[in-house]
Design a protein around this motif. Structure first.
Motif, PDB file in Angstrom:
ATOM      1  N   GLU A   1      -6.367   4.716  -6.356  1.00 13.13           N
ATOM      2  CA  GLU A   1      -7.309   5.740  -5.895  1.00 13.13           C
ATOM      3  C   GLU A   1      -6.892   7.121  -6.401  1.00 13.13           C
ATOM      4  O   GLU A   1      -7.714   7.912  -6.870  1.00 13.13           O
ATOM      5  N   SER A   2      -5.611   7.426  -6.250  1.00 15.03           N
ATOM      6  CA  SER A   2      -5.087   8.719  -6.670  1.00 15.03           C
ATOM      7  C   SER A   2      -3.585   8.582  -6.836  1.00 15.03           C
ATOM      8  O   SER A   2      -3.029   7.490  -6.692  1.00 15.03           O
TER       9      SER A   2
ATOM     10  N   ARG B   1      -2.060  -1.259  -3.805  1.00 12.32           N
ATOM     11  CA  ARG B   1      -2.984  -0.130  -3.666  1.00 12.32           C
ATOM     12  C   ARG B   1      -2.170   1.162  -3.681  1.00 12.32           C
ATOM     13  O   ARG B   1      -1.165   1.276  -2.981  1.00 12.32           O
TER      14      ARG B   1
ATOM     15  N   SER C   1      -2.596   5.213  -3.097  1.00 12.56           N
ATOM     16  CA  SER C   1      -3.446   6.305  -2.624  1.00 12.56           C
ATOM     17  C   SER C   1      -2.795   7.661  -2.826  1.00 12.56           C
ATOM     18  O   SER C   1      -3.361   8.687  -2.439  1.00 12.56           O
TER      19      SER C   1
ATOM     20  N   SER D   1      -6.796   9.863 -10.099  1.00 13.60           N
ATOM     21  CA  SER D   1      -5.480   9.351 -10.472  1.00 13.60           C
ATOM     22  C   SER D   1      -4.997   9.948 -11.775  1.00 13.60           C
ATOM     23  O   SER D   1      -5.794  10.352 -12.643  1.00 13.60           O
TER      24      SER D   1
ATOM     25  N   ASP E   1       0.961   5.161   0.165  1.00 13.77           N
ATOM     26  CA  ASP E   1       0.223   6.386   0.472  1.00 13.77           C
ATOM     27  C   ASP E   1       0.852   7.584  -0.217  1.00 13.77           C
ATOM     28  O   ASP E   1       0.162   8.474  -0.708  1.00 13.77           O
ATOM     29  N   SER E   2       2.173   7.632  -0.218  1.00 17.71           N
ATOM     30  CA  SER E   2       2.908   8.716  -0.846  1.00 17.71           C
ATOM     31  C   SER E   2       4.362   8.298  -0.966  1.00 17.71           C
ATOM     32  O   SER E   2       4.786   7.305  -0.379  1.00 17.71           O
TER      33      SER E   2
ATOM     34  N   TYR F   1      -5.368  -1.289  -7.286  1.00 17.11           N
ATOM     35  CA  TYR F   1      -6.432  -0.374  -6.882  1.00 17.11           C
ATOM     36  C   TYR F   1      -5.804   1.011  -6.807  1.00 17.11           C
ATOM     37  O   TYR F   1      -5.074   1.323  -5.867  1.00 17.11           O
TER      38      TYR F   1
ATOM     39  N   TRP G   1       0.869  -1.178   0.000  1.00  9.91           N
ATOM     40  CA  TRP G   1       0.000   0.000   0.000  1.00  9.91           C
ATOM     41  C   TRP G   1       0.902   1.223   0.000  1.00  9.91           C
ATOM     42  O   TRP G   1       1.666   1.456   0.945  1.00  9.91           O
TER      43      TRP G   1
END
Length: 523
Positions: free
Chosen positions: A227-228, A204, A206, A258, A184-185, A225, A182
């Protein structure tokens, strides 16, 4: 007095039995192999190495690699998260190799849904030029599975990246309840990994701008996945993903926020190939074909541009059949796929439809125990118990093979798992006197790997000169003491009642200056 003597003797006898190695009062010591190893927890503030010699490392609490510190993990080391996690504010240098990968496992359900390995924005990014920074290479991050544990996943998110840029490469990430990775950044490099069997998603995103190249992502609830963020997703094999209970799941789900670049990927064999919401993502030169329901599926009222991809055919009617958009639901926008490629993209990896193999290692057979352990009498059953494990794909079956003719033919017995003891068990039927039995244990995992023990020889006792089992010495002494105590007690009691209980009268007379001699000595 009589009661005191009996009590003291009884106490002495009890203490004797409790300290005797062969006593039937001796408790059985059960050793849990999962508890062995080097226990670790807390803050690592200086450069530290987890060595193969001290493996496995078992987390007894969360571990923090502090700023300025480097945690190095040697090839072949096993790290058991139990239910905790490793947070990296400094450097994690975890580099295995092809023959000795580093294994991160969890045998307990995690209490942390943020990640088992967390890279924060304080961690040092990987620098290819200096060969320094946070890296996980040639590792296996997984939760062990067994047939009876198919729905119990012990890791939620394997790797969580919050504002950092580690390198994750050449690794297997599987069996997570949430996501394998995952982001996030940050700008992590995720390259040449096999990410499979993760319930929520393989990867994922994000936020951030991860570079994701050359990975195989299969059998996850969702392959990608997004998201952005602005991920660059190149040359990945995204196959066999999707969950029937999740509408629209499959290969890649692209969210409205995204700005992804998705190019030269193989997207095939999923429930759905692409699931698209309104976004400015560029999806080009991919092979998108052979997905179960749709190759492209639209969410929302905006049109989606997916031109210059190969759809497995040049027949637009067939492409339309595998597209879900305005022409299937007037509330949706349109999937714009023309112009399209007339042949497969040469930059995308090939896939022949075979499920990816992620488990290259055979199961492990620990201790094998035979009951009875001593001599076996004619027609006495023999139970064989084996402790087996497989940290990757899980145990498929365990078989006990035995032969009565020196190996000319073998008889197979399926071993059953005993949830109480943790052993797999099977029973060899009783055999006539003098029979020689050879037996071995074979274990198979779900990836087709197997391992077998060496054959063990067992001789059934002959009827000639049968040996009578000798009772333990302590049991003989116990019986003798139990018989002797009442007899001694009764004898003392009788003597006491007669007044002759060790009556000893000594009188002395002077013999001269040299000393004394007894005048009377009577009981």
């Amino acid at each position: 007095m009589m009661r005191k003597i009996a009590l003291v003797m009884a106490l002495l006898m009890l203490l004797f039995f409790m300290n005797a190695e062969t006593s039937f009062f001796m408790p059985l010591k059960i050793v849990n192999c999962a508890e062995s190893g080097t226990s670790v927890k807390g803050i690592i503030s200086t450069n530290t190495t987890w060595t193969l010699a001290n493996s496995p490392y078992v987390l007894r609490g969360p571990v923090l690699v502090n700023r300025g510190a480097v945690l190095t993990i040697e090839p072949g080391v096993v790290v058991n998260f139990t239910r905790y996690f490793i947070q990296v504010d400094g450097v994690l240098n975890a580099r295995g190799n092809e023959t000795h990968p580093i294994r991160f496992i969890s045998v307990e359900k995690t209490t942390n849904d943020e990640g088992s390995i967390i890279f924060t924005n304080l961690s040092i990014p990987w620098d290819e030029a200096t060969n320094f920074g946070s890296i996980i290479d040639h590792a296996i991050i997984t939760a062990p599975r067994n047939d009876r544990w198919q729905n119990i996943l012990h890791i939620y998110v394997a790797i969580r990246i919050n504002g950092s840029s580690p390198r994750i490469s050449n690794s297997i990430i599987s069996n997570c309840e949430g996501e394998g990775i995952w982001v996030d950044s940050g700008l992590p490099l995720i390259v040449n990994n096999t990410i499979v069997n993760n319930r929520a998603a393989g990867i994922r995103v994000s936020g951030g701008a991860p570079i994701i190249v050359g990975n195989t992502i299969a059998n996850c609830g969702q392959g990608f996945y997004i998201e952005s963020g602005s991920p660059k997703i190149y040359r990945n094999k995204i196959v066999m993903n999707g969950a029937e209970y999740e509408e629209g799941s499959g290969g890649i789900s692209v969210g409205p926020s995204s700005q992804a670049l998705i190019a030269n990927n193989m997207i095939s064999g999923n429930l759905n190939g692409l699931t698209l919401s309104h976004s400015t993502s560029l999806i080009i030169h991919n092979n998108i074909m052979g997905n179960k329901y749709c190759d492209a599926r639209l969410w929302g009222s905006y049109d989606a541009n997916v031109t210059y991809n190969w759809w497995g055919t040049t027949d637009t009617s067939l492409i339309d059949e595998h597209t879900w958009d305005f022409y299937d639901d007037f509330r949706l926008g349109k999937v714009i796929y023309v112009p399209f490629l007339n042949a497969p993209s040469p930059g995308a990896p090939a896939w022949d439809g075979t499920p990816p193999t992620v488990d290259k290692f055979p199961p492990t057979i620990g201790s094998v125990v035979r009951t009875p352990q001593g001599a076996v009498q004619p027609y006495q059953e023999v139970k064989v118990s084996a402790k087996v494990s497989d940290a990757d794909s899980g145990i498929k079956k365990v078989v006990l093979l035995y032969t009565l003719d020196g190996g000319a033919s073998w008889i197979n017995l399926t071993m059953n798992f005993n949830i109480t003891s943790g052993f797999w068990e099977a029973i060899i039927p009783g055999q006539p006197a003098g029979t020689q039995i050879q037996h071995k244990v074979v274990t198979y995992d779900n990836a087709g790997n197997y391992v077998a023990t060496q054959a063990t020889t067992l001789q059934i006792q002959s009827n000639q000169n049968p040996q009578t089992p000798t009772p333990p010495l302590t049991l003989i002494i116990a019986i003798l003491l139990l018989i002797a105590i009442p007899i001694i007690g009764l004898t003392i009691l009788k003597l006491k009642r007669k007044g002759n209980f060790f009556t000893l009268k000594l009188s002395w007379k002077t013999v001269g200056p040299a000393g004394f001699e007894p005048a009377t000595n009577r009981l």
